[in-house]
Design a protein around this motif. Structure first.
Motif, PDB file in Angstrom:
ATOM      1  N   LEU A   1      64.012  41.831 -53.941  1.00  0.00           N
ATOM      2  CA  LEU A   1      62.621  42.256 -53.538  1.00  0.00           C
ATOM      3  C   LEU A   1      61.709  41.355 -54.466  1.00  0.00           C
ATOM      4  O   LEU A   1      61.450  41.775 -55.703  1.00  0.00           O
ATOM      5  CB  LEU A   1      62.506  43.730 -53.774  1.00  0.00           C
ATOM      6  N   LEU A   2      61.135  40.504 -53.748  1.00  0.00           N
ATOM      7  CA  LEU A   2      60.200  39.525 -54.455  1.00  0.00           C
ATOM      8  C   LEU A   2      58.693  40.260 -54.575  1.00  0.00           C
ATOM      9  O   LEU A   2      58.620  41.009 -53.734  1.00  0.00           O
ATOM     10  CB  LEU A   2      60.071  38.050 -53.860  1.00  0.00           C
ATOM     11  N   SER A   3      58.000  39.715 -55.560  1.00  0.00           N
ATOM     12  CA  SER A   3      56.763  40.480 -55.550  1.00  0.00           C
ATOM     13  C   SER A   3      55.908  39.826 -54.416  1.00  0.00           C
ATOM     14  O   SER A   3      54.865  40.675 -53.858  1.00  0.00           O
ATOM     15  CB  SER A   3      55.952  39.480 -57.004  1.00  0.00           C
ATOM     16  N   SER A   4      55.981  38.528 -53.690  1.00  0.00           N
ATOM     17  CA  SER A   4      55.226  38.246 -52.819  1.00  0.00           C
ATOM     18  C   SER A   4      55.739  38.932 -51.526  1.00  0.00           C
ATOM     19  O   SER A   4      54.708  39.027 -50.872  1.00  0.00           O
ATOM     20  CB  SER A   4      55.662  36.511 -52.480  1.00  0.00           C
TER      21      SER A   4
ATOM     22  N   VAL B   1      53.493  41.898 -51.934  1.00  0.00           N
ATOM     23  CA  VAL B   1      51.932  41.580 -51.559  1.00  0.00           C
ATOM     24  C   VAL B   1      51.925  41.435 -49.829  1.00  0.00           C
ATOM     25  O   VAL B   1      50.890  41.884 -49.356  1.00  0.00           O
ATOM     26  CB  VAL B   1      51.563  40.290 -52.076  1.00  0.00           C
ATOM     27  N   ASP B   2      52.877  40.766 -49.251  1.00  0.00           N
ATOM     28  CA  ASP B   2      52.680  40.776 -47.765  1.00  0.00           C
ATOM     29  C   ASP B   2      52.942  41.803 -47.143  1.00  0.00           C
ATOM     30  O   ASP B   2      52.134  42.266 -46.223  1.00  0.00           O
ATOM     31  CB  ASP B   2      54.116  39.845 -47.411  1.00  0.00           C
ATOM     32  N   ARG B   3      53.833  43.114 -47.531  1.00  0.00           N
ATOM     33  CA  ARG B   3      53.553  44.366 -46.922  1.00  0.00           C
ATOM     34  C   ARG B   3      52.361  45.026 -47.131  1.00  0.00           C
ATOM     35  O   ARG B   3      52.009  45.528 -46.130  1.00  0.00           O
ATOM     36  CB  ARG B   3      54.877  45.293 -47.401  1.00  0.00           C
TER      37      ARG B   3
ATOM     38  N   HIS C   1      65.134  42.695 -42.005  1.00  0.00           N
ATOM     39  CA  HIS C   1      66.188  41.626 -42.989  1.00  0.00           C
ATOM     40  C   HIS C   1      65.914  41.784 -44.465  1.00  0.00           C
ATOM     41  O   HIS C   1      66.480  41.399 -45.395  1.00  0.00           O
ATOM     42  CB  HIS C   1      65.851  40.062 -42.677  1.00  0.00           C
ATOM     43  N   LEU C   2      65.016  43.062 -44.837  1.00  0.00           N
ATOM     44  CA  LEU C   2      65.049  43.279 -46.352  1.00  0.00           C
ATOM     45  C   LEU C   2      66.082  44.102 -46.711  1.00  0.00           C
ATOM     46  O   LEU C   2      66.252  45.241 -46.202  1.00  0.00           O
ATOM     47  CB  LEU C   2      63.442  43.847 -46.503  1.00  0.00           C
ATOM     48  N   PRO C   3      66.852  43.659 -47.743  1.00  0.00           N
ATOM     49  CA  PRO C   3      68.057  44.464 -48.138  1.00  0.00           C
ATOM     50  C   PRO C   3      67.836  45.667 -49.046  1.00  0.00           C
ATOM     51  O   PRO C   3      68.763  45.896 -49.823  1.00  0.00           O
ATOM     52  CB  PRO C   3      68.905  43.445 -48.795  1.00  0.00           C
TER      53      PRO C   3
ATOM     54  N   ALA D   1      63.332  51.939 -53.271  1.00  0.00           N
ATOM     55  CA  ALA D   1      63.552  50.889 -54.128  1.00  0.00           C
ATOM     56  C   ALA D   1      62.129  50.515 -54.163  1.00  0.00           C
ATOM     57  O   ALA D   1      61.761  49.775 -55.260  1.00  0.00           O
ATOM     58  CB  ALA D   1      64.669  49.949 -53.980  1.00  0.00           C
ATOM     59  N   VAL D   2      61.478  50.165 -53.198  1.00  0.00           N
ATOM     60  CA  VAL D   2      60.257  49.552 -52.940  1.00  0.00           C
ATOM     61  C   VAL D   2      59.228  50.460 -53.824  1.00  0.00           C
ATOM     62  O   VAL D   2      58.577  49.737 -54.623  1.00  0.00           O
ATOM     63  CB  VAL D   2      59.660  49.499 -51.437  1.00  0.00           C
TER      64      VAL D   2
END
Length: 111
Positions: free
Chosen positions: A34-37, A40-42, A63-65, A70-71
């Motif tokens: 889970l990248l910071s970007s 931001v995109d979401r 495709h986000l695992p 967790a988010v």
């Protein structure tokens, strides 16, 4: 106009720059899933009303695992300075565009 706005968003919110900014502020973390970007995109999807909430924005990305829980846990751990620096970063990247379009205004306060 829509293409120009999308291009400006893509330029201002470039994932490579945002991830590097986050590492510089918060330090190197285990971001393989889970990248910071990605966050931001979401959030951009929520802000632009493509999705009604953060909860709705994440399951839309098949495709986000990571789980939605967790988010939210990740968002709770983001330092306040990261948000402030993201705003500063975006303003620096879009400042020339705004000035070129005649949209700049004088600073309300010195500095």
């Amino acid at each position: 106009m829509a293409v120009a706005v999308r291009g400006a968003f893509e330029y201002a919110l470039d994932p490579t720059h945002l991830d590097a900014l986050f590492v510089r502020i918060a330090g190197d973390r285990d971001d393989r899933e889970l990248l910071s970007s990605t966050g931001v995109d979401r959030m951009a999807n929520v802000v632009c009303r493509v999705k009604p909430s953060v909860h709705a924005a994440y399951p839309a990305d098949d495709h986000l695992p990571v789980s939605v829980a967790a988010v939210y846990a990740r968002r709770a751990r983001v330092p306040t300075a990261a948000g402030r620096e993201r705003v500063r970063h975006t303003a620096e990247r879009l400042g020339p565009v705004i000035r070129a379009m005649g949209g700049s205004a004088p600073d309300p306060l010195p500095g």
